[in-house]
Motif scaffolding. Structure first.
Motif, short mmCIF file in Angstrom:
data_model
loop_
_atom_site.label_atom_id
_atom_site.label_comp_id
_atom_site.label_asym_id
_atom_site.label_seq_id
_atom_site.Cartn_x
_atom_site.Cartn_y
_atom_site.Cartn_z
N ARG A 23 38.06 -75.01 -12.49
CA ARG A 23 38.11 -74.02 -13.57
C ARG A 23 38.31 -74.68 -14.93
O ARG A 23 37.72 -74.26 -15.93
CB ARG A 23 39.12 -72.91 -13.31
CG ARG A 23 40.55 -73.25 -13.32
CD ARG A 23 41.43 -72.00 -13.07
NE ARG A 23 42.81 -72.37 -13.05
CZ ARG A 23 43.51 -72.68 -11.96
NH1 ARG A 23 42.92 -72.63 -10.79
NH2 ARG A 23 44.77 -73.02 -12.05
N LYS A 24 39.10 -75.74 -14.99
CA LYS A 24 39.32 -76.43 -16.26
C LYS A 24 38.05 -77.15 -16.72
O LYS A 24 37.69 -77.09 -17.89
CB LYS A 24 40.47 -77.43 -16.12
CG LYS A 24 40.86 -78.06 -17.43
CD LYS A 24 42.14 -78.83 -17.31
CE LYS A 24 42.55 -79.57 -18.54
NZ LYS A 24 41.65 -79.71 -19.62
N GLY A 27 35.61 -74.56 -17.93
CA GLY A 27 36.11 -74.05 -19.20
C GLY A 27 35.90 -75.02 -20.34
O GLY A 27 35.49 -74.63 -21.44
N CYS A 37 36.60 -68.74 -23.27
CA CYS A 37 36.85 -68.75 -21.83
C CYS A 37 38.24 -68.26 -21.47
O CYS A 37 39.22 -68.60 -22.13
CB CYS A 37 36.66 -70.16 -21.28
SG CYS A 37 35.00 -70.79 -21.52
N LEU A 39 40.62 -68.34 -18.04
CA LEU A 39 40.70 -68.98 -16.73
C LEU A 39 41.67 -68.23 -15.83
O LEU A 39 42.76 -67.86 -16.26
CB LEU A 39 41.16 -70.43 -16.88
CG LEU A 39 40.40 -71.30 -17.88
CD1 LEU A 39 40.97 -72.71 -17.89
CD2 LEU A 39 38.92 -71.33 -17.58
#
Length: 135
Positions: A23-24, A27, A37, A39
């Motif tokens: 996810r990072k 993003g 974004c 998350l």
């Protein structure tokens, strides 16, 4: 850096994956393209946010705690039936048939992990263009 008039500039994107690195990374890539974004670490958080605010795109893992990718897809479509959703999976096998069900209901794309950044960006651009044509 991407141009200011990129089709991704200013798009609100919900990214849901229980793996922090995934996810990072997504993003960070989208932030470079001037996306806004949000998350989420699990399905509950994603569904809650979808109920609270609108997004231009949802990218979610299929297998997550507290809600699966199909449930997030369905929540996104309840909120706004034209929001594009991209499902991600690290498994070739989909025991709950999330991909098949979501495709029948308008799923934008499926990404199989690991995927390349250009593949991700290509699917996102296609999904956003298609949604704009339907709107």
């Amino acid at each position: 850096p991407p141009p200011h008039d990129s089709p991704l500039t200013g798009k609100r994107v919900l990214i849901a994956d229980d793996e922090l690195n995934i996810r990072k990374t997504i993003g960070d890539v989208l932030a470079q393209h001037r996306c806004l974004c949000t998350l989420c670490k699990d399905g509950y958080e994603a569904v809650h946010l979808l109920d609270q605010q609108g997004f231009d795109l949802v990218i979610t893992d299929i297998k997550m705690p507290h809600r699966n990718g199909y449930e997030i897809f369905a929540a996104a479509r309840r909120r706004h039936d034209s929001v594009p959703v991209i499902l991600m999976t690290g498994f070739g096998y989909d025991p709950n048939h999330s991909i098949v069900r979501a495709r029948r209901e308008g799923l934008a794309a499926v990404l199989f992990k690991p995927f390349k950044v250009e593949q991700l960006l290509g699917e996102i651009r296609t999904a956003i263009r298609s949604a704009a044509k339907r709107a």
